[in-house]
Every structure is written in C-alpha cells, then in structure tokens.
Design an enzyme around this catalytic site. Structure first.
Site, mmCIF file in Angstrom:
data_model
loop_
_atom_site.group_PDB
_atom_site.id
_atom_site.type_symbol
_atom_site.label_atom_id
_atom_site.label_comp_id
_atom_site.label_asym_id
_atom_site.label_seq_id
_atom_site.Cartn_x
_atom_site.Cartn_y
_atom_site.Cartn_z
ATOM 1 N N CYS A 163 0.821 -1.220 0.000
ATOM 2 C CA CYS A 163 0.000 0.000 0.000
ATOM 3 C C CYS A 163 0.854 1.270 0.000
ATOM 4 O O CYS A 163 0.335 2.362 -0.224
ATOM 5 C CB CYS A 163 -0.911 0.012 1.224
ATOM 6 N N CYS A 165 -1.880 -4.107 8.565
ATOM 7 C CA CYS A 165 -1.492 -2.780 9.054
ATOM 8 C C CYS A 165 -0.871 -2.879 10.455
ATOM 9 O O CYS A 165 -0.019 -2.058 10.811
ATOM 10 C CB CYS A 165 -2.700 -1.854 9.099
HETATM 11 FE FE1 FES Z 1 -1.306 0.295 4.356
HETATM 12 FE FE2 FES Z 1 -2.945 -0.063 6.302
HETATM 13 S S1 FES Z 1 -3.440 0.057 4.216
HETATM 14 S S2 FES Z 1 -0.825 -0.082 6.411
#
Ligand code: FES
Length: 131
Positions: free
Chosen positions: A34, A103
């Site tokens: 991400c 996360c």
């Molecule tokens: Fe990247 Fe949560 S979406 S750490």
C-alpha cells in the site's frame, strides 16, 4: 467487519504522535503493497523504554496501531518490547478487519526495528525473539 470503537478512538485521538529529536533508536518500516510508512522513535534508560513516539503516513488502521504500540511499549523493558507481537497490537485494539490485519504488522515491526537500532548503535547483540 467495521473498525472497533477502540480503533476509531486511537485514530481520532492518536497517543504519542510526533518525533523524538534525540531518539536513542529509530525504526523505519514500510508496506510495499500500500506504500504506507511508519517511523517509531524510542528513548531508553536502564533498558526501559521510557518514551515511544511515532510518525505514520498511512491508513486509519496504521495510525491506530502506531498509537497503540506506543502505549503497549512505554515502560516495558527492551526484551518485553521485542515480545510485543503483531497479534498483541490487533488484540489491544479489539481486533482489526481481516483485510486490515497487515497494518498491525507495521507497528510491531517498527518497534522491533527501533529496539534493534538502539542495540546495534550501542554495540550490543541483537537477539531475535520468536513470537
Ligand atoms: Fe497500508 Fe494499512 S493500508 S498499512
């Protein structure tokens, strides 16, 4: 599964956010999927984590887990800090939605990296702890 109230609380009112300018150890971790990034700063005295702060560029769960890890780690010994697992962080927040579990990895890994940085800077052996 929506975010728990505890996640929303730590997201809306993050604890210990910011930098420690004269930190004894810094952990920098990122999630390649991400692109989120997290910095964990620690102050250490007599092997106790006397202060822990964070700076996070990421999602709500990343922010909440950063905030929670600072609370879990403060006052703990270095060894106890190394034993805080990804699951401990998620559990302390009353769980995370399954797609957000990754996360919590950043927060635990960031703390471990900061402790490792401190130990290496001080010429001490780094012992990996099996969680
Ligand atoms: Fe990247 Fe949560 S979406 S750490």
């Amino acid at each position: 599964m929506p975010y728990s109230e505890r996640v929303m609380d730590h997201f809306a009112n993050p604890r210990n956010m910011g930098e420690i300018p004269d930190a004894d150890g810094i952990g920098k971790v990122g999630n390649p999927v991400c692109g989120d990034m997290m910095f964990i700063y620690i102050k250490v005295k007599d092997d106790i984590l006397v202060d822990v702060k964070f700076k996070t560029f990421g999602c709500a769960a990343a922010l909440a887990t950063s905030s929670m890890i600072t609370e879990l780690a403060k006052g703990k010994t270095l060894e106890e800090g190394m034993r805080i697992s990804r699951k401990d962080v998620a559990d302390a927040l009353d769980g995370l939605p399954p797609q957000k579990m990754h996360c919590s990895n950043l927060a635990a890994d960031g703390l471990h990296e900061a402790i490792k940085d401190y130990l290496i800077k001080n010429g001490r052996a780094f012992v990996k702890v099996d969680l």
